[in-house]
Scaffold this motif. Structure first.
Motif, PDB file in Angstrom:
ATOM      1  N   PHE A 190      -4.819  -2.939 -12.016  1.00  0.00           N
ATOM      2  CA  PHE A 190      -5.896  -3.255 -11.068  1.00  0.00           C
ATOM      3  C   PHE A 190      -7.177  -3.600 -11.821  1.00  0.00           C
ATOM      4  O   PHE A 190      -7.900  -4.517 -11.439  1.00  0.00           O
ATOM      5  N   GLY A 249     -16.971  -3.313  -4.037  1.00  0.00           N
ATOM      6  CA  GLY A 249     -15.638  -2.873  -3.661  1.00  0.00           C
ATOM      7  C   GLY A 249     -14.722  -2.757  -4.862  1.00  0.00           C
ATOM      8  O   GLY A 249     -15.153  -2.849  -6.005  1.00  0.00           O
ATOM      9  N   ASP A 307      -8.807  -4.777  -4.289  1.00  0.00           N
ATOM     10  CA  ASP A 307      -8.355  -5.433  -3.059  1.00  0.00           C
ATOM     11  C   ASP A 307      -9.458  -6.290  -2.461  1.00  0.00           C
ATOM     12  O   ASP A 307      -9.231  -7.426  -2.033  1.00  0.00           O
ATOM     13  N   ILE A 308     -10.645  -5.718  -2.419  1.00  0.00           N
ATOM     14  CA  ILE A 308     -11.769  -6.439  -1.835  1.00  0.00           C
ATOM     15  C   ILE A 308     -12.162  -7.622  -2.715  1.00  0.00           C
ATOM     16  O   ILE A 308     -12.427  -8.720  -2.204  1.00  0.00           O
ATOM     17  N   SER A 324      -9.646 -10.403  -2.065  1.00  0.00           N
ATOM     18  CA  SER A 324      -9.793 -11.156  -0.818  1.00  0.00           C
ATOM     19  C   SER A 324     -11.091 -11.954  -0.813  1.00  0.00           C
ATOM     20  O   SER A 324     -11.134 -13.074  -0.308  1.00  0.00           O
ATOM     21  N   VAL A 382     -15.230  -6.209   5.545  1.00  0.00           N
ATOM     22  CA  VAL A 382     -14.014  -5.669   4.929  1.00  0.00           C
ATOM     23  C   VAL A 382     -14.256  -4.334   4.246  1.00  0.00           C
ATOM     24  O   VAL A 382     -13.445  -3.400   4.337  1.00  0.00           O
ATOM     25  N   ILE A 383     -15.388  -4.208   3.589  1.00  0.00           N
ATOM     26  CA  ILE A 383     -15.609  -2.959   2.871  1.00  0.00           C
ATOM     27  C   ILE A 383     -15.716  -1.774   3.819  1.00  0.00           C
ATOM     28  O   ILE A 383     -15.214  -0.683   3.539  1.00  0.00           O
ATOM     29  N   HIS A 398     -12.282  -0.812   4.914  1.00  0.00           N
ATOM     30  CA  HIS A 398     -11.591  -0.002   3.910  1.00  0.00           C
ATOM     31  C   HIS A 398     -12.146   1.419   3.892  1.00  0.00           C
ATOM     32  O   HIS A 398     -11.401   2.386   3.727  1.00  0.00           O
ATOM     33  N   VAL A 419      -4.265   2.938  -4.329  1.00  0.00           N
ATOM     34  CA  VAL A 419      -3.959   2.491  -2.983  1.00  0.00           C
ATOM     35  C   VAL A 419      -4.299   1.017  -2.865  1.00  0.00           C
ATOM     36  O   VAL A 419      -5.256   0.545  -3.470  1.00  0.00           O
ATOM     37  N   GLN A 420      -3.469   0.311  -2.124  1.00  0.00           N
ATOM     38  CA  GLN A 420      -3.748  -1.104  -1.869  1.00  0.00           C
ATOM     39  C   GLN A 420      -3.943  -1.271  -0.383  1.00  0.00           C
ATOM     40  O   GLN A 420      -3.052  -0.949   0.398  1.00  0.00           O
ATOM     41  N   LEU A 421      -5.103  -1.776  -0.006  1.00  0.00           N
ATOM     42  CA  LEU A 421      -5.382  -1.927   1.415  1.00  0.00           C
ATOM     43  C   LEU A 421      -5.534  -3.376   1.821  1.00  0.00           C
ATOM     44  O   LEU A 421      -6.215  -4.149   1.160  1.00  0.00           O
TER      45      LEU A 421
END
Lengths: 157, 84
Positions: free
Chosen positions: A67, A120, A123-124, A127, B57-58, B61, B78-80
């Motif tokens: 990650f 973030g 993931d953020i 995206s 989005v934040i 989450h 974790v993947q969200l």
């Protein structure tokens, strides 16, 4: 991509607070959820060391986690100016590793801060990278390598 | 909107996460997957819920983090993926 990991002397020193009785094993449980003023202030400083700050596992040259690696790749693709970027390796500092999670109220690493504001995790970033909002944010904050005249490659034959 | 039903193939821990999220967020789509090879240390969640409407989005989450707070602390990662 990034030629160095910048850890400013100030932050480096501040991130290793003097021995504190509350850090003894007897207070381990308390320690887990206790963000000391010292640690908070150290992280305040860390977050302010550059316009773009990434708390990650490992270094930009050698990420220690998929990650974290992905986050570095994204910042590289976006063209973040290395002069405006600092990475902190949470694996070097257990207090930073747990402290940053309390500080950001975010359970995972890596964590991206732009202009001292938490953006973030991977993931953020992913995206935002895909929908263009990350590019826009970085452009607005003027942290990208200048477009003109920087086609010159660093390699020579 | 149709309520989501937990699929048969969820293991015990995935099921628990599924049920918690279902209860709190009433999602129209919900996928929970252990991506740590069955070790229970990393999960991928895909959630579509009206509870996310209007939230950046934040914040979406952070809402999920809050709901799964205690669990997440024990995970390695974790993947969200969230959507309103």
């Amino acid at each position: 991509m990034f030629s160095r990991t910048t850890i400013s002397a100030v932050a480096g020193q501040a991130l290793r607070p003097r021995r504190n009785p509350l850090l003894s094993p007897r207070f381990a449980a308390l320690q887990r959820s206790f963000l000391s003023t010292e640690t908070r202030q150290a992280i305040d400083k860390a977050v302010a060391t550059a316009p773009v700050v990434l708390f990650m596992k490992g270094t930009p040259e050698t990420p220690q986690c998929g990650f974290s690696r992905a986050s570095i790749q994204i910042l590289g693709l976006q063209g973040v100016d290395p002069q405006k970027f600092t990475a902190f390796n949470v694996l070097e500092d257990e207090e930073l590793r747990s402290g940053i999670k309390e500080y950001s109220d975010w359970p995972t690493i890596p964590q991206l801060y732009v202009d001292k504001e938490f953006v973030g995790g991977t993931d953020i970033m992913m995206s935002m990278h895909q929908d263009g909002s990350l590019a826009k944010l970085l452009e607005d904050k003027e942290v990208l390598v200048a477009a003109e005249g920087s086609d010159a490659s660093a390699t020579s034959s | 909107s149709a309520a989501v039903e937990p699929p048969d193939y969820l293991d015990e821990r995935e099921r628990k996460i599924f049920d918690t999220v279902k209860q709190e967020l009433k999602p129209t789509k919900l996928e929970v997957q252990d991506i740590s090879g069955g070790c229970g240390s990393m999960y991928a969640l895909d959630i579509v819920s009206e509870s996310f409407k209007g939230l950046p989005v934040i914040k979406q989450h952070r809402l999920v983090n809050k709901i799964l707070g205690e669990e997440i602390k024990n995970w390695h990662g974790v993947q969200l993926k969230t959507k309103a």
